[in-house]
Motif scaffolding. Structure first.
Motif, PDB file in Angstrom:
ATOM      1  N   VAL A 285      15.657   1.543  17.249  1.00  0.00           N
ATOM      2  CA  VAL A 285      16.706   1.265  18.033  1.00  0.00           C
ATOM      3  C   VAL A 285      16.572   1.348  19.692  1.00  0.00           C
ATOM      4  N   SER A 286      15.659   0.757  20.948  1.00  0.00           N
ATOM      5  CA  SER A 286      16.405   1.077  22.089  1.00  0.00           C
ATOM      6  C   SER A 286      17.159   0.094  22.692  1.00  0.00           C
ATOM      7  N   ILE A 287      17.773   1.449  23.288  1.00  0.00           N
ATOM      8  CA  ILE A 287      19.598   0.886  24.658  1.00  0.00           C
ATOM      9  C   ILE A 287      18.834   0.934  25.388  1.00  0.00           C
ATOM     10  N   THR A 288      19.329   0.408  26.293  1.00  0.00           N
ATOM     11  CA  THR A 288      19.151   0.664  27.503  1.00  0.00           C
ATOM     12  C   THR A 288      20.471   1.032  28.636  1.00  0.00           C
ATOM     13  N   THR A 289      21.281  -0.098  28.374  1.00  0.00           N
ATOM     14  CA  THR A 289      23.011   0.194  29.079  1.00  0.00           C
ATOM     15  C   THR A 289      23.632  -0.717  28.232  1.00  0.00           C
ATOM     16  N   LEU A 290      24.941  -0.154  27.591  1.00  0.00           N
ATOM     17  CA  LEU A 290      25.991  -0.860  27.398  1.00  0.00           C
ATOM     18  C   LEU A 290      26.668  -2.103  28.090  1.00  0.00           C
ATOM     19  N   ASP A 291      25.806  -2.254  29.544  1.00  0.00           N
ATOM     20  CA  ASP A 291      26.051  -3.170  30.273  1.00  0.00           C
ATOM     21  C   ASP A 291      25.683  -4.954  30.192  1.00  0.00           C
ATOM     22  N   LYS A 292      26.156  -5.695  29.565  1.00  0.00           N
ATOM     23  CA  LYS A 292      25.666  -6.658  28.911  1.00  0.00           C
ATOM     24  C   LYS A 292      25.390  -7.510  30.840  1.00  0.00           C
ATOM     25  N   THR A 293      26.202  -7.697  31.877  1.00  0.00           N
ATOM     26  CA  THR A 293      25.680  -7.964  32.753  1.00  0.00           C
ATOM     27  C   THR A 293      23.931  -6.869  33.432  1.00  0.00           C
ATOM     28  N   LEU A 294      24.394  -6.111  33.600  1.00  0.00           N
ATOM     29  CA  LEU A 294      22.725  -5.615  33.805  1.00  0.00           C
ATOM     30  C   LEU A 294      21.724  -5.724  32.918  1.00  0.00           C
ATOM     31  N   ALA A 295      22.248  -5.547  31.462  1.00  0.00           N
ATOM     32  CA  ALA A 295      21.227  -6.154  30.510  1.00  0.00           C
ATOM     33  C   ALA A 295      20.648  -7.162  30.973  1.00  0.00           C
TER      34      ALA A 295
ATOM     35  N   ALA B 221       0.748  -1.080   0.051  1.00  0.00           N
ATOM     36  CA  ALA B 221      -0.274  -0.021  -0.148  1.00  0.00           C
ATOM     37  C   ALA B 221       0.541   1.201   0.002  1.00  0.00           C
ATOM     38  N   ARG B 222       1.930   1.512   0.078  1.00  0.00           N
ATOM     39  CA  ARG B 222       2.328   2.999   0.765  1.00  0.00           C
ATOM     40  C   ARG B 222       2.741   3.079   1.773  1.00  0.00           C
ATOM     41  N   HIS B 223       2.961   2.461   2.609  1.00  0.00           N
ATOM     42  CA  HIS B 223       2.133   2.959   3.757  1.00  0.00           C
ATOM     43  C   HIS B 223       3.644   2.945   4.694  1.00  0.00           C
ATOM     44  N   PRO B 224       3.365   4.448   5.174  1.00  0.00           N
ATOM     45  CA  PRO B 224       4.856   4.501   6.001  1.00  0.00           C
ATOM     46  C   PRO B 224       4.594   3.942   6.857  1.00  0.00           C
ATOM     47  N   VAL B 225       5.687   3.833   7.828  1.00  0.00           N
ATOM     48  CA  VAL B 225       5.830   3.233   9.166  1.00  0.00           C
ATOM     49  C   VAL B 225       6.944   3.374   9.761  1.00  0.00           C
ATOM     50  N   THR B 226       6.539   3.282  10.965  1.00  0.00           N
ATOM     51  CA  THR B 226       7.844   4.250  11.823  1.00  0.00           C
ATOM     52  C   THR B 226       8.029   2.192  13.453  1.00  0.00           C
ATOM     53  N   ILE B 227       9.090   2.009  13.115  1.00  0.00           N
ATOM     54  CA  ILE B 227       8.974   0.662  14.336  1.00  0.00           C
ATOM     55  C   ILE B 227      10.107   0.882  15.816  1.00  0.00           C
ATOM     56  N   THR B 228       9.994   0.856  16.474  1.00  0.00           N
ATOM     57  CA  THR B 228      10.307   0.475  18.038  1.00  0.00           C
ATOM     58  C   THR B 228      10.907  -0.616  18.031  1.00  0.00           C
ATOM     59  N   THR B 229      11.788  -1.222  18.447  1.00  0.00           N
ATOM     60  CA  THR B 229      12.390  -2.423  18.779  1.00  0.00           C
ATOM     61  C   THR B 229      13.298  -2.843  19.725  1.00  0.00           C
ATOM     62  N   LYS B 230      13.988  -3.437  20.574  1.00  0.00           N
ATOM     63  CA  LYS B 230      15.485  -3.952  21.553  1.00  0.00           C
ATOM     64  C   LYS B 230      15.776  -5.194  20.493  1.00  0.00           C
ATOM     65  N   SER B 231      15.359  -5.774  19.350  1.00  0.00           N
ATOM     66  CA  SER B 231      15.797  -7.148  18.536  1.00  0.00           C
ATOM     67  C   SER B 231      16.503  -6.990  16.915  1.00  0.00           C
ATOM     68  N   ALA B 232      17.222  -7.508  17.172  1.00  0.00           N
ATOM     69  CA  ALA B 232      18.133  -7.898  16.542  1.00  0.00           C
ATOM     70  C   ALA B 232      17.077  -8.646  15.513  1.00  0.00           C
TER      71      ALA B 232
ATOM     72  N   VAL C 222      18.610   5.905  18.052  1.00  0.00           N
ATOM     73  CA  VAL C 222      19.095   5.050  19.145  1.00  0.00           C
ATOM     74  C   VAL C 222      18.129   5.710  20.404  1.00  0.00           C
ATOM     75  N   MET C 223      17.103   4.691  20.951  1.00  0.00           N
ATOM     76  CA  MET C 223      16.661   5.768  22.267  1.00  0.00           C
ATOM     77  C   MET C 223      16.719   5.055  22.570  1.00  0.00           C
ATOM     78  N   ILE C 224      17.567   6.182  23.630  1.00  0.00           N
ATOM     79  CA  ILE C 224      18.104   5.332  25.716  1.00  0.00           C
ATOM     80  C   ILE C 224      16.832   5.148  26.095  1.00  0.00           C
ATOM     81  N   ALA C 225      16.102   4.099  26.977  1.00  0.00           N
ATOM     82  CA  ALA C 225      15.375   3.383  27.569  1.00  0.00           C
ATOM     83  C   ALA C 225      14.672   2.598  27.902  1.00  0.00           C
ATOM     84  N   PRO C 226      14.498   2.735  29.265  1.00  0.00           N
ATOM     85  CA  PRO C 226      14.453   3.897  29.793  1.00  0.00           C
ATOM     86  C   PRO C 226      16.033   4.552  30.427  1.00  0.00           C
ATOM     87  N   ILE C 227      15.956   5.303  30.790  1.00  0.00           N
ATOM     88  CA  ILE C 227      17.406   6.386  31.631  1.00  0.00           C
ATOM     89  C   ILE C 227      16.832   6.035  32.744  1.00  0.00           C
ATOM     90  N   ILE C 228      17.806   5.269  33.676  1.00  0.00           N
ATOM     91  CA  ILE C 228      17.560   4.668  35.096  1.00  0.00           C
ATOM     92  C   ILE C 228      18.365   6.144  36.286  1.00  0.00           C
TER      93      ILE C 228
END
Length: 325
Positions: free
Chosen positions: A160-170, A127-138, A199-205
């Motif tokens: 793409v939502s990225i909350t932390t770069l720390d794998k242990t915390l994530a 349909a050539r319809h605009p879309v915006t996507i939010t995800t945390k998944s590859a 890139v969305m820093i979501a949420p900031i804690i």
């Protein structure tokens, strides 16, 4: 389908998926602080298990808990593509960007089997319809064929939502979402395919992830994102007690200070639902975050918003042949 956790393994829980039927799948809103007025969620509940998820209370509306039920008793909407096509063909339908992932992640693990998001994108592409996507998944990389073609016509962008770069915390915070470095790789691959990425820093804690703001913006720029944004931690309804319990269990020495700063940034309440304040907060702490963020954007030459999407290419389903004449 690597989510980036090897050799670590994200926690697993047995999940059940039920079919949810409805008469319509497009949800509309008039919120002044949300940049879209219509959205579609292919799933109810989310297997990612992010403890801070503001959508958790929605599970109470179907008589289930916003806690483990939200993560393990999921609902899929396999008729969503057909219902969307019917909606787009409705006389008087007004085309504007459709948001996928406004409530729960359209690329959560069960999408690998159900492929509802993929089918929804196919409807939008035709349909050539605009879309915006939010995800945390590859997993979004699977649909690069559709997204790259739509983006070339100004019909798609991704957050793409990225909350932390720390794998242990994530691993504790969002246990079944893709690992942080894997999301960054997805950003780079989307960008290489011509898809504008924010890139969305979501949420900031506060006191837990707020120190990472500048580093995440830097990584966003390094991986070819065009823009970045952030959302301050929101704790509506049952999320407050769930998050407080999680915080006390995993970070007992930080719990009191984190919740104190959350309250400070929401006008003395644990959650302020007011438009214009609920996502970024108010007061000195919130103002400091905003200033730091603006400086980080300037330093790395990023904007706050990706390029706008076009709506004038929309062709309602069933009218493609007529458009030839």
């Amino acid at each position: 389908m690597d989510d980036g956790w090897f050799p670590e393994e994200p926690p697993t829980l047995a999940t059940t998926v039920s079919v949810e039927t409805s008469r319509s799948v497009v949800t509309r809103n008039q919120s002044p602080d949300i940049p879209f007025d219509q959205s579609l969620n292919p799933y109810r509940g989310c297997e990612h298990g992010c403890i801070y998820c503001y959508a958790r209370p929605s599970h109470a509306y179907v008589g289930l808990s916003p806690g483990l039920d939200f993560e393990t008793r999921l609902f899929a909407k396999p008729d969503a593509p057909a219902l969307l096509e019917k909606e787009l063909a409705r006389p008087g339908y007004r085309c504007s960007p459709l948001a996928l992932g406004a409530n729960t992640d359209p690329y959560q693990p069960i999408e690998r089997e159900w492929r509802i998001t993929r089918q929804v994108l196919e409807v939008l592409q035709r349909a050539r319809h605009p879309v915006t996507i939010t995800t945390k998944s590859a997993l979004i990389e699977r649909d690069l064929d559709i997204l790259s073609e739509m983006a070339a016509a100004g019909l798609a962008n991704v957050q793409v939502s990225i909350t932390t770069l720390d794998k242990t915390l994530a691993l504790k915070l969002e246990p079944r979402a893709s690992a942080p470095h894997r999301r960054l790789l997805a950003v780079a691959r989307l960008a290489a395919a011509g898809v504008p990425v924010k890139v969305m820093i979501a949420p900031i804690i506060p006191w837990l992830t707020d120190s990472e703001m500048e580093r995440i913006v830097e990584k966003a720029a390094e991986h070819a994102a065009v823009s970045a944004g952030y959302i301050l931690l929101r704790l509506p309804r049952e999320v407050e007690s769930l998050f407080a319990e999680w915080l006390t269990a995993h970070y007992p020495l930080k719990a009191a200070h984190t919740l104190s700063l959350v309250t400070l940034a929401h006008g003395g309440r644990i959650y302020d639902p007011g438009f214009g304040r609920r996502q970024v907060g108010s007061g000195d702490y919130a103002a400091l975050l905003a200033r730091r963020f603006r400086l980080a954007l300037k330093r790395h030459d990023l904007t706050e918003e990706p390029p706008g999407l076009v709506s004038d290419l929309f062709t309602p389903p069933g009218q493609r042949q007529l458009a030839l004449f």
